[in-house]
Design a protein around this motif. Structure first.
Motif, PDB file in Angstrom:
ATOM      1  N   GLN A  55       6.626 -33.744  20.220  1.00 24.37           N
ATOM      2  CA  GLN A  55       7.047 -33.175  21.503  1.00 24.37           C
ATOM      3  C   GLN A  55       6.136 -32.021  21.927  1.00 24.37           C
ATOM      4  N   GLU A  56       5.702 -31.227  20.972  1.00 21.45           N
ATOM      5  CA  GLU A  56       4.835 -30.094  21.298  1.00 21.45           C
ATOM      6  C   GLU A  56       3.356 -30.452  21.261  1.00 21.45           C
ATOM      7  N   ARG A  57       3.055 -31.690  20.833  1.00 16.14           N
ATOM      8  CA  ARG A  57       1.659 -32.139  20.712  1.00 16.14           C
ATOM      9  C   ARG A  57       0.873 -31.153  19.863  1.00 16.14           C
ATOM     10  N   LEU A  58       1.416 -30.858  18.695  1.00 18.49           N
ATOM     11  CA  LEU A  58       0.901 -29.801  17.829  1.00 18.49           C
ATOM     12  C   LEU A  58       0.631 -30.340  16.432  1.00 18.49           C
ATOM     13  N   LEU A  59      -0.577 -30.105  15.942  1.00 21.53           N
ATOM     14  CA  LEU A  59      -0.948 -30.461  14.581  1.00 21.53           C
ATOM     15  C   LEU A  59      -1.060 -29.161  13.789  1.00 21.53           C
ATOM     16  N   ALA A  60      -0.260 -29.054  12.738  1.00 16.88           N
ATOM     17  CA  ALA A  60      -0.246 -27.838  11.924  1.00 16.88           C
ATOM     18  C   ALA A  60      -0.797 -28.131  10.536  1.00 16.88           C
ATOM     19  N   PHE A  61      -1.753 -27.311  10.128  1.00 17.93           N
ATOM     20  CA  PHE A  61      -2.262 -27.319   8.763  1.00 17.93           C
ATOM     21  C   PHE A  61      -1.513 -26.197   8.048  1.00 17.93           C
ATOM     22  N   VAL A  62      -0.786 -26.550   6.998  1.00 18.50           N
ATOM     23  CA  VAL A  62       0.179 -25.614   6.410  1.00 18.50           C
ATOM     24  C   VAL A  62      -0.164 -25.318   4.960  1.00 18.50           C
ATOM     25  N   GLU A  63      -0.303 -24.052   4.658  1.00 23.22           N
ATOM     26  CA  GLU A  63      -0.461 -23.581   3.280  1.00 23.22           C
ATOM     27  C   GLU A  63       0.901 -23.104   2.804  1.00 23.22           C
ATOM     28  N   VAL A  64       1.324 -23.604   1.659  1.00 18.75           N
ATOM     29  CA  VAL A  64       2.616 -23.224   1.086  1.00 18.75           C
ATOM     30  C   VAL A  64       2.357 -22.377  -0.149  1.00 18.75           C
ATOM     31  N   LYS A  65       2.939 -21.204  -0.184  1.00 19.08           N
ATOM     32  CA  LYS A  65       2.823 -20.313  -1.339  1.00 19.08           C
ATOM     33  C   LYS A  65       4.219 -20.019  -1.850  1.00 19.08           C
ATOM     34  N   THR A  66       4.439 -20.336  -3.110  1.00 22.82           N
ATOM     35  CA  THR A  66       5.749 -20.152  -3.713  1.00 22.82           C
ATOM     36  C   THR A  66       5.627 -19.194  -4.890  1.00 22.82           C
ATOM     37  N   ARG A  67       6.536 -18.255  -4.951  1.00 26.27           N
ATOM     38  CA  ARG A  67       6.566 -17.269  -6.037  1.00 26.27           C
ATOM     39  C   ARG A  67       7.987 -17.160  -6.572  1.00 26.27           C
ATOM     40  N   LYS A  68       8.081 -16.853  -7.851  1.00 27.36           N
ATOM     41  CA  LYS A  68       9.401 -16.613  -8.450  1.00 27.36           C
ATOM     42  C   LYS A  68       9.809 -15.151  -8.295  1.00 27.36           C
ATOM     43  N   ASN A  69       8.818 -14.264  -8.116  1.00 28.38           N
ATOM     44  CA  ASN A  69       9.103 -12.839  -7.953  1.00 28.38           C
ATOM     45  C   ASN A  69       7.955 -12.199  -7.177  1.00 28.38           C
ATOM     46  N   GLY A  70       8.048 -10.909  -6.943  1.00 25.96           N
ATOM     47  CA  GLY A  70       7.049 -10.215  -6.155  1.00 25.96           C
ATOM     48  C   GLY A  70       5.978  -9.506  -6.964  1.00 25.96           C
ATOM     49  N   LEU A  71       5.818  -9.856  -8.227  1.00 29.94           N
ATOM     50  CA  LEU A  71       4.847  -9.169  -9.082  1.00 29.94           C
ATOM     51  C   LEU A  71       3.416  -9.261  -8.568  1.00 29.94           C
ATOM     52  N   TYR A  72       3.077 -10.330  -7.910  1.00 31.37           N
ATOM     53  CA  TYR A  72       1.703 -10.531  -7.434  1.00 31.37           C
ATOM     54  C   TYR A  72       1.596 -10.427  -5.926  1.00 31.37           C
ATOM     55  N   GLY A  73       2.522  -9.716  -5.305  1.00 28.82           N
ATOM     56  CA  GLY A  73       2.521  -9.567  -3.860  1.00 28.82           C
ATOM     57  C   GLY A  73       3.305 -10.690  -3.201  1.00 28.82           C
ATOM     58  N   SER A  74       3.359 -10.627  -1.891  1.00 31.58           N
ATOM     59  CA  SER A  74       4.115 -11.645  -1.160  1.00 31.58           C
ATOM     60  C   SER A  74       3.347 -12.962  -1.187  1.00 31.58           C
TER      61      SER A  74
END
Length: 124
Positions: A48-67
């Motif tokens: 509907q938005e005619r939008l192609l998104a390239f997505v980087e996913v970053k997952t952490r268990k805690n904030g020890l290494y930053g967001s």
């Protein structure tokens, strides 16, 4: 990458796919690679938005290494941009399609606790 961190990353990517689908995106590719240059976690199309998104996913268990989003530094952004150019050359989008780069940051503490999710649209 340890099997535990790989498992955390896979859970994060599954969560990210669900988020994108709820927002109307269709997942075009997961962990798309181009040789040794690297990979794009998710490539998603919003018809509907005619939008192609390239997505980087970053997952952490805690904030020890930053967001999670802080891990997408200038080097990673340049890598993702190069990969996107290769994708676009192989799979040209429709002429009026918009392109953007998103980052989905996920704190996934496990142990039955809910994930904390941030979707940064047009992050860079």
């Amino acid at each position: 990458m340890t099997s535990r961190s790989k498992e955390t990353g896979q859970k994060g990517e599954t969560i990210a796919q669900a988020i994108l689908r709820r927002k109307g995106f269709r997942i075009e590719a997961v962990n798309w690679r181009s040789g040794k240059l690297g990979e794009i976690d998710l490539i998603a199309w919003h018809p509907q938005e005619r939008l192609l998104a390239f997505v980087e996913v970053k997952t952490r268990k805690n904030g020890l290494y930053g967001s999670p989003a802080e891990a997408v530094d200038a080097r990673k952004q340049a890598q993702l941009t190069s990969l996107a150019e290769i994708w676009l050359a192989q799979y040209p989008p429709e002429a009026d399609a918009r392109i953007r780069f998103d980052v989905i940051g996920i704190y996934y503490p496990g142990q039955g606790k809910p994930a904390d999710i941030t979707h940064l649209e047009d992050a860079f």
